[in-house]
Design an enzyme around this catalytic site. Structure first.
Site, short mmCIF file in Angstrom:
data_model
loop_
_atom_site.label_atom_id
_atom_site.label_comp_id
_atom_site.label_asym_id
_atom_site.label_seq_id
_atom_site.Cartn_x
_atom_site.Cartn_y
_atom_site.Cartn_z
CG HIS A 151 -2.13 -0.85 1.10
ND1 HIS A 151 -3.28 -0.44 0.47
CD2 HIS A 151 -2.38 -2.10 1.55
CE1 HIS A 151 -4.19 -1.39 0.53
NE2 HIS A 151 -3.66 -2.42 1.18
CG ASP A 158 -6.98 -3.17 1.19
OD1 ASP A 158 -6.36 -3.95 0.45
OD2 ASP A 158 -6.54 -2.79 2.30
CD GLU A 240 -5.05 -8.80 3.27
OE1 GLU A 240 -4.51 -8.78 4.39
OE2 GLU A 240 -5.00 -7.85 2.45
CG HIS A 243 -4.18 -6.71 -0.83
ND1 HIS A 243 -3.63 -6.02 0.22
CD2 HIS A 243 -3.20 -6.80 -1.77
CE1 HIS A 243 -2.38 -5.69 -0.06
NE2 HIS A 243 -2.10 -6.16 -1.28
#
Length: 261
Positions: A151, A158, A240, A243
């Site tokens: 990130h 996300d 995830e 993500h």
């Protein structure tokens, strides 16, 4: 004797090469985008129809308070990632669907706060929702917390998909009873997103994108999100479902720390 010939005598090809070399040395040439805040844009400036739910600007997150470096409820991304995400949105809108982002660019100081929090084993105030089945002492070992995050490079997002017209999300109130993030949608925190099988930032194997324990509808939604994001240049993180990172990210080795503002 004239030892240094003029640019005119050298000819235009040499002059062009010299100019290109100077630009490259300065770092602003066409193949080396400027590596600072100017390379980023707010996603709503690119496509105002994308919903932004900045979880780390508020207190409904796994720590339970606003995170360092989040000075505005914005989704900042590199211009390349923002443009690609806008193309995803353009594909979803005719289906009466919209993207909703939870986190985008994340300052390194925020990651540092996550690391410090993970080392404080006594702070488990949000455990019942975000990591009910995980011992906090194992967050590093299990990969939920790390000293570096994609990130911070600015091309990771996300997100989830919301059906239009968007339902209103439940408002989190500090101190209210928490509900596990892996419970059925009608029992966990009511997000406006479609039911992907868990809530956002759910530290649980059920959040793994291809987990076969997830119901058929939820698997289909995860497949839709993964497919449409992949078509526009994003790769999913297997652990995830929410993500995604731009494959051709412009700053693959740079971790930024300017605040979200």
């Amino acid at each position: 004797m004239r030892l240094v010939p003029s640019f005119r005598r050298l000819g235009s090809p040499v002059l062009v090469c010299l100019v290109v070399a100077v630009l490259a040395a300065c770092g602003d040439g066409p193949d080396r985008p400027v590596a600072d805040e100017r390379a980023f844009v707010s996603i709503t400036d690119v496509d105002p129809t994308i919903i932004v739910d900045a979880r780390y600007y508020g207190d409904h997150n796994f720590i339970g308070s606003r995170i360092a470096g989040y000075e505005a409820p914005k989704c900042l991304l590199t211009r390349q990632a923002a443009a690609a995400l806008a193309r995803v949105q353009q594909e979803l809108r005719p289906m009466d669907l919209t993207l909703k982002t939870y986190d985008c660019y994340r300052p390194q100081r925020a990651v540092d706060e996550f690391v410090a929090w993970a080392k404080d084993l006594g702070d488990v105030r949000m455990k019942a929702e975000f990591y009910p089945n995980v011992d906090k002492a194992d967050l590093f070992r299990d990969g939920y917390i790390a000293a570096k995050s994609s990130h911070s490079r600015g091309s990771t997002v996300d997100l989830a998909i919301v059906a239009l017209p968007a339902a209103e999300s439940e408002r989190y109130q500090e101190g209210e009873p928490l509900r596990a993030c892996f419970l059925p949608a009608e029992q966990r925190f009511r997000d406006s997103a479609l039911d992907f099988g868990t809530g956002f930032d759910c530290f649980d194997p059920l959040a793994h994108t291809a987990n076969p324990a997830v119901g058929g509808t939820q698997r289909a939604l995860r497949a839709l999100l993964t497919e449409v994001m992949s078509e526009h240049g994003f790769a999913n993180l297997a652990e995830e479902w929410w993500h995604f990172t731009l494959r051709q990210e412009p700053f693959a080795d740079t971790y930024f720390d300017f605040p979200v503002r």
